[in-house]
Write an enzyme that holds these catalytic residues in place. Structure first.
Site, short mmCIF file in Angstrom:
data_model
loop_
_atom_site.label_atom_id
_atom_site.label_comp_id
_atom_site.label_asym_id
_atom_site.label_seq_id
_atom_site.Cartn_x
_atom_site.Cartn_y
_atom_site.Cartn_z
N GLU A 39 0.87 -1.17 0.00
CA GLU A 39 0.00 0.00 0.00
C GLU A 39 0.91 1.22 0.00
OE1 GLU A 39 -2.70 0.39 3.31
OE2 GLU A 39 -3.45 2.30 2.51
N ARG A 265 5.04 -12.81 9.61
CA ARG A 265 5.72 -11.56 9.30
C ARG A 265 7.01 -11.46 10.08
NH1 ARG A 265 2.09 -7.87 8.95
NH2 ARG A 265 3.27 -6.00 9.29
N LYS A 275 4.28 0.85 9.58
CA LYS A 275 4.40 2.12 8.89
C LYS A 275 3.77 3.25 9.70
CE LYS A 275 3.09 0.11 4.99
NZ LYS A 275 2.58 -0.07 3.64
P1 ATP Z 1 2.74 -2.34 8.09
O1 ATP Z 1 2.01 -3.19 9.07
O2 ATP Z 1 4.18 -2.20 8.36
O3 ATP Z 1 2.07 -1.04 7.82
P2 ATP Z 1 1.48 -3.56 5.87
O4 ATP Z 1 1.27 -5.02 5.95
O5 ATP Z 1 0.33 -2.68 6.11
O6 ATP Z 1 2.72 -3.18 6.75
P3 ATP Z 1 1.61 -3.41 3.04
O7 ATP Z 1 2.12 -2.30 2.23
O8 ATP Z 1 0.16 -3.65 3.03
O9 ATP Z 1 2.12 -3.15 4.51
O10 ATP Z 1 2.41 -4.74 2.75
C1 ATP Z 1 2.78 -5.22 1.47
C2 ATP Z 1 3.17 -6.65 1.60
O11 ATP Z 1 4.28 -6.79 2.47
C3 ATP Z 1 2.06 -7.49 2.18
O12 ATP Z 1 1.94 -8.68 1.44
C4 ATP Z 1 2.48 -7.75 3.60
O13 ATP Z 1 1.98 -8.95 4.06
C5 ATP Z 1 4.00 -7.73 3.48
N1 ATP Z 1 4.60 -7.33 4.74
C6 ATP Z 1 4.38 -6.19 5.43
N2 ATP Z 1 5.04 -6.18 6.59
C7 ATP Z 1 5.74 -7.34 6.65
C8 ATP Z 1 6.63 -7.94 7.60
N3 ATP Z 1 6.93 -7.32 8.74
N4 ATP Z 1 7.13 -9.15 7.32
C9 ATP Z 1 6.84 -9.78 6.17
N5 ATP Z 1 6.01 -9.28 5.24
C10 ATP Z 1 5.46 -8.08 5.46
MG MG Z 2 -1.46 -2.48 5.06
#
Ligand code: ATP
Ligand code: MG
Length: 556
Positions: A39, A265, A275
């Site tokens: 995102e 994760r 984020k």
């Molecule tokens: P955050 O919780 O840090 O805001 P998010 O999951 O909202 O992260 P996205 O931009 O939606 O962030 O994530 C893009 C991809 O990266 C998704 O498939 C998500 O599952 C993966 N991802 C995000 N954070 C992690 C992590 N800590 N470890 C492994 N994969 C991750």
């Molecule tokens: Mg997200």
């Protein structure tokens, strides 16, 4: 894309890779398509690197494709700055999405049609309840939810209201579209999830075309289906959403059938990763921006001097599993040490300089010593290093009255100057406050490194820089972002490490470093690995960031 990043690492075996191999072997799929779906509401972090290495790594290993898809369904938090930084970080990490760059917002028309399709089939309705009411009607894990009084609107009324939502007739929050599934389902995600909401906001990619936006659950699986994704890999918190992911695909006329798989994760000690928290640090000025070298963002790690090879190797080492765990940040630091140990040229830099005069060294003599860049890598070549009567040494390498076990220079003591001579301290000069400002020494010309006399043994060797030719430079010593293993609670910022940055403004560096260019890596002998800051350096005036110390001395 850059070839310097060519790599052919095969992923360590993991359960998702096994599923892919099985699906290819059984003929369920003749080739695979994965995706990385960030995102654009922040910069990518080291957790994302795990997901990138997994998705792009699978595509690469099995000759498939990996799409880069911006999951841009929330215009309020998203920005084109983030889109650009995400692309740059994926490229930097060494992956290439070729032509396959997609935006969920490009599917809004199709998603809208599918929402009408659900309405027409009696599987979605417009609800006038407020967000709070919807929340309170939802029930709990132990109690079923309650049906909305608007749940049984006719198809015609729902269609009319939904179209008017699209036209912008209602303010934000006035109505939502919900899937009509089961308010008593034990899986709360099934209790008539909201699938569209009204948001009068300009979208970074779609502009002002829309004022209703699909929710993640309604967008993600359908986008996967539109793109022909075979294996849709996400993190474990989406496991309970999988039945809903499947429900939409079962109830819509999609042409392909992706499958969602979940993995654990990455959680890393001594830092924060969400984020939301990273944005808070940026907004509150706790760090200098998303690419501050203390941030766990890929842009920050890069600026700090971490290499794509080290980050990929780290992802390889930690592997992919299904149980949530914390990874010690020391593993990431060790990965970059290992990479830089192999290829960073060794040079001399004095971080906290103390002037030293060799009194019996001829005034007019200036030697040039040829010193190799890497003891095990002759192919890295060598450079000329000036040596003269006046030098700088590290303040901490001198103790007038040595503490027990101190092996470096002391009053009347001897030490070897690395790759040069053995010197003996004959006296010190102090200022009125008693601080040592100058060290007087004598040297023995026969002890020059490489000469027979050099076999003479002394206890210690220290680094040095010739005073006349040295360049002055700013060096930033970075350390871990948090002083605790993991942050907790809303006041997690109280655990920010107050010593996460120390700026030294008058370091003395050997002259060869004048030519150092942005992002070049060095080992400063006895100090650690350093990288030329890509933002603040000027030609001939490099600023250095400490990537990591030579050994893990954290907390010791
Ligand atoms: P955050 O919780 O840090 O805001 P998010 O999951 O909202 O992260 P996205 O931009 O939606 O962030 O994530 C893009 C991809 O990266 C998704 O498939 C998500 O599952 C993966 N991802 C995000 N954070 C992690 C992590 N800590 N470890 C492994 N994969 C991750
Ligand atoms: Mg997200």
């Amino acid at each position: 894309m850059s070839n310097s990043n060519e790599h052919n690492e095969v992923q360590a075996s993991n359960f998702i890779r096994n599923i892919v191999m099985e699906d290819l072997k059984s003929g369920k799929h003749s080739s695979i398509v994965t995706r990385f779906p960030p995102e654009p509401n922040g910069y990518l972090h080291i957790g994302h690197a795990k997901a990138i290495c997994l998705n792009f790594g699978l595509a690469k290993e099995f000759n498939g494709k990996c799409h880069l898809r911006f999951d841009d369904t929330n215009p309020v938090k998203e920005d084109t700055e983030y889109i650009e930084s995400i692309k740059e970080s994926v490229k930097w990490l060494g992956f290439d999405w070729c032509q396959d760059e997609y935006y969920t917002s490009d599917y809004f028309e199709q998603l809208y049609e599918w929402a009408e399709y659900l309405i027409v089939n009696g599987k979605a309705y417009v609800d006038d309840l407020s967000a709070e009411e919807i929340q309170s009607y939802r029930g709990t894990l132990t109690e079923p939810g309650k049906e909305s009084p608007f749940r049984n609107r006719t198809v015609d009324e729902n269609l009319d209201l939904f179209r008017r939502m699209r036209k912008g007739e209602f303010p934000d929050g006035a109505k939502v579209l919900r899937a009509k599934i089961d308010m008593a389902s034990p899986n709360i995600n099934f209790r008539d999830p909201v699938i569209y909401r009204i948001l009068h906001a300009t979208h970074p990619h779609a502009g002002d075309k829309w004022c209703i936006y699909p929710m993640y659950d309604f967008a993600h699986g359908q986008s996967d289906a539109i793109e022909g994704i075979t294996h849709s890999v996400c993190t474990l918190e989406f496991e309970s959403h999988r039945p809903l992911y499947d429900w939409f695909l079962d109830n819509l006329p999609v042409k392909s059938r992706p499958h969602q798989y979940e993995f654990a994760r990455l959680n890393l000690t001594y830092t924060v990763m969400s984020k939301r928290k990273l944005l808070q640090l940026v907004k509150d000025g706790d760090v200098a921006g998303w690419d501050d070298p203390r941030m766990p963002t890929l842009a920050g790690l890069r600026r700090r001097g971490f290499t794509p090879e080290a980050v990929r190797n780290f992802c390889h080492i930690i592997g992919v599993g299904r149980s949530d765990s914390w990874i010690d940040i020391g593993i990431l630091e060790e990965a970059v040490r290992e990479d830089l140990n192999d290829r960073a040229p060794r040079v001399m830099a004095v971080l906290e300089p103390l002037k030293l005069v060799i009194e019996n060294y001829p005034d007019d003599l200036h030697e040039e010593l040829s010193i190799e860049y890497h003891p095990q890598k002759p192919e890295l070549g060598s450079r000329k290093v000036a040596f003269g009567k006046e030098l700088y040494i590290e303040r901490s390498d001198f103790q007038e009255v040595p503490e027990e076990g101190f092996k470096r220079l002391t009053l009347n003591g001897e030490v070897r100057l690395r790759k040069a001579y053995i010197i003996k301290c004959t006296g010190v000069e102090k200022d009125s406050a008693g601080n040592i400002i100058l060290i007087r020494c004598s040297y023995d010309p026969d002890t020059k490194s490489g000469l027979p006399g050099s076999k003479k043994k002394v206890k210690g060797t220290i680094h040095w820089v010739d005073a006349k030719s040295a360049i002055s430079s700013e060096i930033r010593l970075y350390d871990r972002l948090l002083s605790v293993v993991s942050p907790s609670g809303d006041d997690w910022k109280k655990d920010l490490n107050p010593d996460s940055i120390k700026i030294l403004t008058d370091c003395k560096l050997e002259q060869s470093l004048e030519k150092a260019v942005a992002e070049e890596h060095f080992q400063f002998e006895r100090q650690g690995y350093f990288c030329v800051d890509m933002r603040d350096s000027k030609p001939g005036k490099p600023v250095f960031n400490r990537t990591v110390t030579l050994k893990d001395s954290w907390g010791k």
